[in-house]
Design an enzyme around this catalytic site. Sequence first.
Site, PDB file in Angstrom:
ATOM      1  N   ASP A 218     -68.096 -22.098 -31.807  1.00 58.49           N
ATOM      2  CA  ASP A 218     -68.357 -20.791 -32.451  1.00 58.49           C
ATOM      3  C   ASP A 218     -67.119 -20.145 -33.062  1.00 58.49           C
ATOM      4  OD1 ASP A 218     -70.942 -20.812 -31.612  1.00 58.49           O
ATOM      5  OD2 ASP A 218     -70.783 -19.113 -30.256  1.00 58.49           O
TER       6      ASP A 218
ATOM      7  N   CYS B 223     -92.737 -14.768 -33.871  1.00 59.54           N
ATOM      8  CA  CYS B 223     -91.604 -13.849 -33.703  1.00 59.54           C
ATOM      9  C   CYS B 223     -92.143 -12.416 -33.663  1.00 59.54           C
ATOM     10  CB  CYS B 223     -90.607 -14.003 -34.852  1.00 59.54           C
ATOM     11  SG  CYS B 223     -89.310 -12.745 -34.767  1.00 59.54           S
TER      12      CYS B 223
ATOM     13  N   CYS C  69     -95.449 -26.633 -40.414  1.00 62.14           N
ATOM     14  CA  CYS C  69     -95.465 -25.846 -39.163  1.00 62.14           C
ATOM     15  C   CYS C  69     -94.807 -24.491 -39.393  1.00 62.14           C
ATOM     16  CB  CYS C  69     -94.727 -26.592 -38.049  1.00 62.14           C
ATOM     17  SG  CYS C  69     -94.699 -25.664 -36.493  1.00 62.14           S
TER      18      CYS C  69
HETATM   19  C1  B12 Z   1     -74.007 -15.415 -36.140  1.00 60.74           C
HETATM   20  C2  B12 Z   1     -74.767 -16.276 -35.158  1.00 60.74           C
HETATM   21  C3  B12 Z   1     -75.954 -15.763 -34.672  1.00 60.74           C
HETATM   22  C4  B12 Z   1     -76.629 -14.528 -35.253  1.00 60.74           C
HETATM   23  C5  B12 Z   1     -77.328 -14.929 -36.582  1.00 60.74           C
HETATM   24  C6  B12 Z   1     -78.246 -16.143 -36.413  1.00 60.74           C
HETATM   25  C7  B12 Z   1     -78.510 -16.942 -37.652  1.00 60.74           C
HETATM   26  N1  B12 Z   1     -79.689 -17.501 -37.721  1.00 60.74           N
HETATM   27  O1  B12 Z   1     -77.657 -17.099 -38.496  1.00 60.74           O
HETATM   28  C8  B12 Z   1     -77.593 -14.117 -34.105  1.00 60.74           C
HETATM   29  C9  B12 Z   1     -76.928 -13.087 -33.230  1.00 60.74           C
HETATM   30  C10 B12 Z   1     -78.953 -13.561 -34.535  1.00 60.74           C
HETATM   31  C11 B12 Z   1     -77.713 -15.438 -33.347  1.00 60.74           C
HETATM   32  C12 B12 Z   1     -78.756 -15.715 -32.503  1.00 60.74           C
HETATM   33  C13 B12 Z   1     -78.892 -16.892 -31.811  1.00 60.74           C
HETATM   34  N2  B12 Z   1     -77.975 -17.876 -31.711  1.00 60.74           N
HETATM   35 CO1  B12 Z   1     -76.339 -17.935 -32.760  1.00 60.74          CO
HETATM   36  N3  B12 Z   1     -74.805 -18.219 -33.810  1.00 60.74           N
HETATM   37  C14 B12 Z   1     -74.264 -17.528 -34.745  1.00 60.74           C
HETATM   38  C15 B12 Z   1     -73.021 -18.252 -35.288  1.00 60.74           C
HETATM   39  C16 B12 Z   1     -71.779 -17.659 -34.626  1.00 60.74           C
HETATM   40  C17 B12 Z   1     -72.895 -18.238 -36.805  1.00 60.74           C
HETATM   41  C18 B12 Z   1     -74.208 -18.598 -37.536  1.00 60.74           C
HETATM   42  C19 B12 Z   1     -74.135 -18.337 -39.007  1.00 60.74           C
HETATM   43  O2  B12 Z   1     -73.144 -18.625 -39.621  1.00 60.74           O
HETATM   44  N4  B12 Z   1     -75.204 -17.778 -39.554  1.00 60.74           N
HETATM   45  C20 B12 Z   1     -75.301 -17.534 -40.963  1.00 60.74           C
HETATM   46  C21 B12 Z   1     -76.414 -18.423 -41.542  1.00 60.74           C
HETATM   47  C22 B12 Z   1     -76.613 -18.308 -43.038  1.00 60.74           C
HETATM   48  O3  B12 Z   1     -76.010 -19.730 -41.320  1.00 60.74           O
HETATM   49  P1  B12 Z   1     -77.033 -20.845 -40.825  1.00 60.74           P
HETATM   50  O4  B12 Z   1     -78.292 -20.244 -40.317  1.00 60.74           O
HETATM   51  O5  B12 Z   1     -76.320 -21.829 -39.986  1.00 60.74           O
HETATM   52  O6  B12 Z   1     -77.395 -21.462 -42.206  1.00 60.74           O
HETATM   53  C23 B12 Z   1     -76.923 -22.689 -42.670  1.00 60.74           C
HETATM   54  C24 B12 Z   1     -77.875 -23.803 -42.374  1.00 60.74           C
HETATM   55  O7  B12 Z   1     -78.573 -23.590 -41.153  1.00 60.74           O
HETATM   56  C25 B12 Z   1     -78.757 -23.847 -43.573  1.00 60.74           C
HETATM   57  N5  B12 Z   1     -80.020 -23.130 -43.370  1.00 60.74           N
HETATM   58  C26 B12 Z   1     -80.197 -21.838 -43.090  1.00 60.74           C
HETATM   59  N6  B12 Z   1     -81.461 -21.558 -42.959  1.00 60.74           N
HETATM   60  C27 B12 Z   1     -82.157 -22.708 -43.191  1.00 60.74           C
HETATM   61  C28 B12 Z   1     -83.518 -22.974 -43.183  1.00 60.74           C
HETATM   62  C29 B12 Z   1     -83.956 -24.259 -43.450  1.00 60.74           C
HETATM   63  C30 B12 Z   1     -85.420 -24.541 -43.409  1.00 60.74           C
HETATM   64  C31 B12 Z   1     -83.010 -25.280 -43.747  1.00 60.74           C
HETATM   65  C32 B12 Z   1     -83.461 -26.656 -44.013  1.00 60.74           C
HETATM   66  C33 B12 Z   1     -81.656 -24.989 -43.754  1.00 60.74           C
HETATM   67  C34 B12 Z   1     -81.241 -23.714 -43.473  1.00 60.74           C
HETATM   68  O8  B12 Z   1     -78.033 -23.260 -44.622  1.00 60.74           O
HETATM   69  C35 B12 Z   1     -76.990 -22.433 -44.144  1.00 60.74           C
HETATM   70  C36 B12 Z   1     -75.698 -22.588 -44.832  1.00 60.74           C
HETATM   71  O9  B12 Z   1     -75.050 -23.751 -44.459  1.00 60.74           O
HETATM   72  C37 B12 Z   1     -73.298 -19.720 -34.789  1.00 60.74           C
HETATM   73  C38 B12 Z   1     -72.071 -20.567 -34.545  1.00 60.74           C
HETATM   74  C39 B12 Z   1     -71.539 -21.139 -35.866  1.00 60.74           C
HETATM   75  N7  B12 Z   1     -70.271 -20.934 -36.121  1.00 60.74           N
HETATM   76  O10 B12 Z   1     -72.270 -21.750 -36.611  1.00 60.74           O
HETATM   77  C40 B12 Z   1     -74.154 -19.489 -33.516  1.00 60.74           C
HETATM   78  C41 B12 Z   1     -75.271 -20.474 -33.223  1.00 60.74           C
HETATM   79  C42 B12 Z   1     -76.010 -20.740 -34.492  1.00 60.74           C
HETATM   80  N8  B12 Z   1     -76.143 -19.735 -32.335  1.00 60.74           N
HETATM   81  C43 B12 Z   1     -76.702 -20.437 -31.424  1.00 60.74           C
HETATM   82  C44 B12 Z   1     -77.676 -19.967 -30.493  1.00 60.74           C
HETATM   83  C45 B12 Z   1     -77.953 -20.833 -29.275  1.00 60.74           C
HETATM   84  C46 B12 Z   1     -78.343 -18.762 -30.726  1.00 60.74           C
HETATM   85  C47 B12 Z   1     -79.583 -18.220 -29.985  1.00 60.74           C
HETATM   86  C48 B12 Z   1     -80.603 -19.301 -29.603  1.00 60.74           C
HETATM   87  C49 B12 Z   1     -79.147 -17.438 -28.721  1.00 60.74           C
HETATM   88  C50 B12 Z   1     -80.280 -16.687 -28.010  1.00 60.74           C
HETATM   89  N9  B12 Z   1     -81.172 -17.378 -27.335  1.00 60.74           N
HETATM   90  O11 B12 Z   1     -80.334 -15.485 -28.023  1.00 60.74           O
HETATM   91  C51 B12 Z   1     -80.142 -17.221 -31.034  1.00 60.74           C
HETATM   92  C52 B12 Z   1     -81.155 -17.884 -31.982  1.00 60.74           C
HETATM   93  C53 B12 Z   1     -81.661 -16.967 -33.048  1.00 60.74           C
HETATM   94  C54 B12 Z   1     -81.998 -17.734 -34.306  1.00 60.74           C
HETATM   95  N10 B12 Z   1     -83.251 -18.138 -34.419  1.00 60.74           N
HETATM   96  O12 B12 Z   1     -81.112 -17.977 -35.129  1.00 60.74           O
HETATM   97  C55 B12 Z   1     -76.276 -21.888 -31.514  1.00 60.74           C
HETATM   98  C56 B12 Z   1     -77.397 -22.716 -32.131  1.00 60.74           C
HETATM   99  C57 B12 Z   1     -77.501 -24.113 -31.582  1.00 60.74           C
HETATM  100  C58 B12 Z   1     -78.556 -24.895 -32.329  1.00 60.74           C
HETATM  101  N11 B12 Z   1     -79.122 -25.882 -31.670  1.00 60.74           N
HETATM  102  O13 B12 Z   1     -78.852 -24.630 -33.466  1.00 60.74           O
HETATM  103  C59 B12 Z   1     -74.964 -21.783 -32.403  1.00 60.74           C
HETATM  104  C60 B12 Z   1     -74.708 -22.958 -33.332  1.00 60.74           C
HETATM  105  C61 B12 Z   1     -73.801 -21.595 -31.419  1.00 60.74           C
HETATM  106  C62 B12 Z   1     -73.334 -22.907 -30.784  1.00 60.74           C
HETATM  107  N12 B12 Z   1     -72.043 -23.159 -30.851  1.00 60.74           N
HETATM  108  O14 B12 Z   1     -74.087 -23.673 -30.235  1.00 60.74           O
HETATM  109  N13 B12 Z   1     -76.689 -16.289 -33.637  1.00 60.74           N
END
Ligand code: B12
Length: 333
Positions: A149, A213, A206
Site C-alpha cells: 500500500d 451494495c 454478473c
Molecule cells: C484507496 C484504497 C481504497 C479506497 C478506494 C477503493 C478503490 N476501489 O479504489 C477505499 C477506502 C474505499 C478502499 C476500500 C477497500 N480496500 Co483498499 N486500497 C486502496 C489503495 C491504497 C489504493 C487504491 C487505488 O489506487 N484506487 C484508485 C482506483 C482508480 O484504482 P483501482 O481501483 O485499483 O483501479 C485500477 C484497476 O483496478 C483498474 N480498474 C478499476 N476499476 C475497474 C473495473 C473493471 C471492471 C476493470 C476490468 C478494471 C478496473 O483500473 C484502475 C487503474 O489502473 C489500495 C492499495 C494500492 N496501492 O493499490 C488498497 C487496496 C485496493 N485495498 C484493499 C482492500 C482489501 C480493501 C477493502 C476490501 C477493505 C475492507 N474490507 O474494508 C475495501 C474494498 C472496497 C472496494 N470494493 O474497493 C486491497 C485489495 C486487495 C484485492 N484483492 O484487490 C488493496 C490492494 C490493499 C492491499 N495491499 O492488499 N481501499
Amino acid sequence: MISSNQVKFLASSLGFDACGIVRIDGSILEEDMRPFRTWIAQGFHGTMKYLEDFESRAKKFWENFPEAKSLIVVGVNYYSGHGDAAKGRNGKISASPFPRVAVSENQGRVARYAWGKDYHRVIGKRLEELRNELSKLAGRQIRAEICVDTKPLLERSLAQRAGLGFVGKQSQLLSPKFGPWLFLAELVTDLELEPDPPFVGSCGSCRICIDECPTQAIHPEGGIDARRCIAYLTIEHKGEISENLHSAIGDWVFGCDICLQVCPYASKGKETAWEELKSPAGKGTSLDLLKLFKIPSNGSYEKEFGETAISRANRKQLLRNATIVLQNKGGKS
Ligand code: B12
C-alpha cells in the site's frame, strides 16, 4: 542470473500464496494511470487527498529508481474462519456456502482484512526476508523496494498483469484460487526476470456486487465511488458521515466486506496459514461498541488498536462509527 521460477519457489517457501512477475515498462504504467486519472477527476476519491498527488509521487519514485527492472507481485491469503457474514441490500448473505453467524447485541462488525495483526507490517517483514534471500541467491545486495500500500503503485492492475487474477466490478482483484481474499504487495527490483502473461478474465454479466451494495457505491461498468463506499466512510473519511447513509452502514463499525462476500468468487476462500492475520492475533471479527466509549484517551486507543489495521481510523472516527451502529441497532429492535 536468477530465474522467475526461483523467485516463485522462494516466495512460496516463505509462505506467499501467489506470486507473479511484471516487467517494468513506462507504457504499461501510463496505461494503468489513465483510468486512475479519470477516477480522481470525477472526485470519486472523496477526501483521500493523498491520492491526488499519487501521480507526482509515482513519477518521483521511478525517477529515484532508474535501475528498476521487474516487479515481483505477491498475494497473501487472509481468509480465516467463517466469521460473521452480513446481508447486502437485497438480503443476499453470500454466494459462498459459509453459514451466517450473527454479530451479537452491542457489537459492531469489522471487515475481515482487519481481524488479525496489521497486514502492512506482517507482509512487510516477510518481504524483507524475501529480499534477503534474493540477495543471497544473486550473490550481491540487490535493490528491492518493498510495497504494501505504501508506494504509489496501482496494485490491483499490477496483480492482474502479473497473472494473479482479474479486477472485478467491485474493483477487487479476484483470484481463481483464493477469490477476493488476497492482500497484494510488491518488491520492485533491479533483477531482470521473465514476466508472466497477464490474467485474462472478467465478471461477464454478473452484477451481484452492484445490486447488493447497500449504498450503491459500485458503478454499472465496475469501479467504486469511494464517497458512498462503507469502507471509505468508516475508515478513511474523517468528518461527519452524511445522515442519508447512516442506516445503510448497518452494523459495520470498521470497513465493509459486502461486495466481497456476495461475489461468487468468495466461495474460493480457504483457511490462511498466516497465523498473524487470524482473529486471535488481533481484535477479531467484531468490537464491543460500549467498551469503545470507555477508552479514556487517544494514547489508550493507540495501545488497544495500534497493532491492528483498525488504528488507521482514529478514536474520534471509531466512536463516530460506533454511534451510528448503535443507532442502527436500536432502531431495529
Ligand atoms: C484507496 C484504497 C481504497 C479506497 C478506494 C477503493 C478503490 N476501489 O479504489 C477505499 C477506502 C474505499 C478502499 C476500500 C477497500 N480496500 Co483498499 N486500497 C486502496 C489503495 C491504497 C489504493 C487504491 C487505488 O489506487 N484506487 C484508485 C482506483 C482508480 O484504482 P483501482 O481501483 O485499483 O483501479 C485500477 C484497476 O483496478 C483498474 N480498474 C478499476 N476499476 C475497474 C473495473 C473493471 C471492471 C476493470 C476490468 C478494471 C478496473 O483500473 C484502475 C487503474 O489502473 C489500495 C492499495 C494500492 N496501492 O493499490 C488498497 C487496496 C485496493 N485495498 C484493499 C482492500 C482489501 C480493501 C477493502 C476490501 C477493505 C475492507 N474490507 O474494508 C475495501 C474494498 C472496497 C472496494 N470494493 O474497493 C486491497 C485489495 C486487495 C484485492 N484483492 O484487490 C488493496 C490492494 C490493499 C492491499 N495491499 O492488499 N481501499
